[in-house]
Design a protein around this motif. Structure first.
Motif, PDB file in Angstrom:
ATOM      1  N   UNK A   1       0.832  -1.128  -0.106  1.00 41.32           N
ATOM      2  CA  UNK A   1      -0.064   0.063   0.078  1.00 41.32           C
ATOM      3  C   UNK A   1       0.986   1.097  -0.057  1.00 41.32           C
ATOM      4  N   UNK A   2       0.391   2.235  -1.006  1.00 42.83           N
ATOM      5  CA  UNK A   2       1.224   3.534  -1.066  1.00 42.83           C
ATOM      6  C   UNK A   2       0.452   4.588  -0.969  1.00 42.83           C
ATOM      7  N   UNK A   3       0.584   5.561   0.023  1.00 42.34           N
ATOM      8  CA  UNK A   3      -0.179   6.704   0.345  1.00 42.34           C
ATOM      9  C   UNK A   3       0.355   7.736  -0.827  1.00 42.34           C
ATOM     10  N   UNK A   4      -0.561   8.090  -1.817  1.00 40.12           N
ATOM     11  CA  UNK A   4      -0.096   9.106  -2.746  1.00 40.12           C
ATOM     12  C   UNK A   4       0.068  10.348  -2.318  1.00 40.12           C
ATOM     13  N   UNK A   5      -1.036  10.769  -1.590  1.00 43.23           N
ATOM     14  CA  UNK A   5      -1.118  12.370  -0.990  1.00 43.23           C
ATOM     15  C   UNK A   5      -0.923  12.399   0.369  1.00 43.23           C
ATOM     16  N   UNK A   6      -0.359  13.532   1.024  1.00 40.50           N
ATOM     17  CA  UNK A   6      -0.247  13.743   2.137  1.00 40.50           C
ATOM     18  C   UNK A   6      -0.552  15.178   2.514  1.00 40.50           C
ATOM     19  N   UNK A   7      -1.149  16.006   1.619  1.00 38.73           N
ATOM     20  CA  UNK A   7      -1.708  17.424   2.157  1.00 38.73           C
ATOM     21  C   UNK A   7      -2.786  17.207   2.790  1.00 38.73           C
ATOM     22  N   UNK A   8      -2.996  18.247   3.820  1.00 38.68           N
ATOM     23  CA  UNK A   8      -4.065  18.184   4.821  1.00 38.68           C
ATOM     24  C   UNK A   8      -5.456  18.522   4.271  1.00 38.68           C
ATOM     25  N   UNK A   9      -5.283  18.989   2.875  1.00 45.18           N
ATOM     26  CA  UNK A   9      -6.846  19.341   2.251  1.00 45.18           C
ATOM     27  C   UNK A   9      -7.593  17.972   1.875  1.00 45.18           C
ATOM     28  N   UNK A  10      -8.614  18.188   1.405  1.00 40.85           N
ATOM     29  CA  UNK A  10      -9.480  16.752   0.787  1.00 40.85           C
ATOM     30  C   UNK A  10      -8.815  16.467  -0.594  1.00 40.85           C
ATOM     31  N   UNK A  11      -8.493  15.131  -0.637  1.00 40.15           N
ATOM     32  CA  UNK A  11      -8.507  14.524  -2.025  1.00 40.15           C
ATOM     33  C   UNK A  11      -9.307  13.394  -2.179  1.00 40.15           C
ATOM     34  N   UNK A  12      -9.754  12.871  -3.215  1.00 44.88           N
ATOM     35  CA  UNK A  12     -10.818  12.066  -3.418  1.00 44.88           C
ATOM     36  C   UNK A  12     -11.293  11.825  -4.720  1.00 44.88           C
ATOM     37  N   UNK A  13     -12.124  10.924  -5.045  1.00 47.30           N
ATOM     38  CA  UNK A  13     -12.775  10.803  -6.411  1.00 47.30           C
ATOM     39  C   UNK A  13     -11.534  10.079  -7.259  1.00 47.30           C
ATOM     40  N   UNK A  14     -10.791   9.119  -7.064  1.00 44.16           N
ATOM     41  CA  UNK A  14      -9.877   8.834  -7.867  1.00 44.16           C
ATOM     42  C   UNK A  14     -10.299   8.144  -9.134  1.00 44.16           C
TER      43      UNK A  14
ATOM     44  N   UNK B   1      -0.786   3.202 -15.849  1.00 46.89           N
ATOM     45  CA  UNK B   1       0.021   3.635 -14.763  1.00 46.89           C
ATOM     46  C   UNK B   1      -0.315   5.129 -14.170  1.00 46.89           C
ATOM     47  N   UNK B   2      -1.452   5.506 -14.488  1.00 49.20           N
ATOM     48  CA  UNK B   2      -1.450   6.944 -14.191  1.00 49.20           C
ATOM     49  C   UNK B   2      -2.901   7.143 -13.116  1.00 49.20           C
ATOM     50  N   UNK B   3      -2.846   7.595 -12.118  1.00 51.57           N
ATOM     51  CA  UNK B   3      -4.011   7.998 -10.986  1.00 51.57           C
ATOM     52  C   UNK B   3      -4.278   9.495 -11.399  1.00 51.57           C
TER      53      UNK B   3
ATOM     54  N   UNK C   1      -0.900  11.712 -10.999  1.00 51.78           N
ATOM     55  CA  UNK C   1       0.164  10.724 -10.533  1.00 51.78           C
ATOM     56  C   UNK C   1       0.601   9.624 -11.236  1.00 51.78           C
ATOM     57  N   UNK C   2       2.210   9.620 -11.746  1.00 50.80           N
ATOM     58  CA  UNK C   2       2.755   8.567 -12.351  1.00 50.80           C
ATOM     59  C   UNK C   2       2.939   7.446 -11.560  1.00 50.80           C
ATOM     60  N   UNK C   3       2.456   6.263 -11.426  1.00 51.67           N
ATOM     61  CA  UNK C   3       2.956   5.223 -10.647  1.00 51.67           C
ATOM     62  C   UNK C   3       4.278   4.900 -10.838  1.00 51.67           C
ATOM     63  N   UNK C   4       4.795   4.703 -12.108  1.00 53.72           N
ATOM     64  CA  UNK C   4       6.065   4.289 -12.258  1.00 53.72           C
ATOM     65  C   UNK C   4       7.310   5.169 -11.912  1.00 53.72           C
TER      66      UNK C   4
END
Length: 267
Positions: free
Chosen positions: A129-142, A147-149, A167-170
């Motif tokens: 498991x990898x956490x892509x985002x760490x900003x304190x604001x809301x991120x959602x609806x992925x 290889x892209x999110x 986000x590029x997974x590679x």
């Protein structure tokens, strides 16, 4: 219950057990894996909803992760990857201390109105498991393709607006696609296929007006394009390959408001 139908043998397999006040919802399938949301409304049970995975080769089921609330546990699957919207994990006495994995007793429900949601990626091949985002604001609806999110993001945006990040997974590289205008559309805010992203946008009006438009962005060419030019509402777009389809109100009259479907070949 969740059932799996094997087309080649006409065999039906039950993946979940029917239990009172247990709910199994929103199944998605990719390759040999099926993912769904499991939740219960059993009195006194405080366990959060969870994402479950079934593998058709090993015939095994396991829990992927706990999620914050079943109504905002957006998740999508492509190949070996699952991308999902989930909460931060932290020590109860120090919720600013972010952990890459949840620890027993450290699951924390967000108390904010929307909740501090982040985007997580699970690699079924490596069980990582990898956490892509760490900003304190809301991120959602992925959404995920290849290889892209891509996802909807509140950071660096005027209040009430939402931007889009990719986000590029590679490579692990992240960049914004749209930071200027509001993204509309609830659970169908964005759609992603073949390097193309589309979304419903308020830039030619406002959130109380009917002038919403469908915009498209090509990641390879780093170019943005407005798909709809009519002054009425267009939105709810979906992509598959080079084709985009959306709901369109351009034929409305004072007496009737029909919702038509329009399609466009992007290239």
């Amino acid at each position: 219950t969740i059932k799996l139908y094997k087309i080649s043998t006409s065999e039906t397999i039950s993946l979940t057990e029917a239990k009172i006040r247990y709910y199994y919802e929103w199944p998605v399938i990719s390759g040999n894996n099926v993912v769904w949301l499991e939740r219960n409304e059993v009195y006194g049970d405080t366990n959060p909803p969870k994402l479950m995975i079934y593998n058709t080769e090993t015939k095994t089921t396991k829990k992927l992760v706990d999620v914050r609330n079943y109504w905002d546990s957006n998740f999508k699957m492509a190949g070996n990857y699952i991308v999902y919207q989930g909460p931060k994990y932290c020590n109860p006495e120090d919720c600013s201390q972010v952990k890459s994995e949840p620890s027993p007793g450290n699951f924390v429900y967000d108390n904010a109105e929307e909740g501090d949601q982040d985007i997580w990626l699970y690699d079924m091949a490596t069980d990582k498991k990898t956490r892509i985002t760490s900003d304190e604001e809301y991120q959602g609806m992925p959404e995920i393709w290849n290889n892209f999110v891509v996802w909807v993001d509140d950071r660096s945006i005027a209040e009430g607006n939402k931007g889009i990040y990719v986000y590029n997974i590679l490579t692990g590289e992240e960049k914004p696609l749209n930071l200027t205008y509001a993204v509309a559309g609830g659970h169908t805010a964005i759609s992603f296929s073949d390097y193309n992203v589309i979304w419903t946008d308020y830039r030619n009006g406002n959130q109380s007006s009917t002038n919403e438009d469908v915009y498209f962005y090509n990641i390879q060419g780093d170019t943005e394009r407005r798909i709809t030019l009519n002054s009425d509402h267009q939105g709810g777009g979906k992509l598959d390959g080079n084709y985009a389809v959306w709901i369109d109100h351009r034929n409305r009259t004072p007496d009737i408001d029909p919702q038509d479907l329009y399609m466009l070949k992007l290239a």
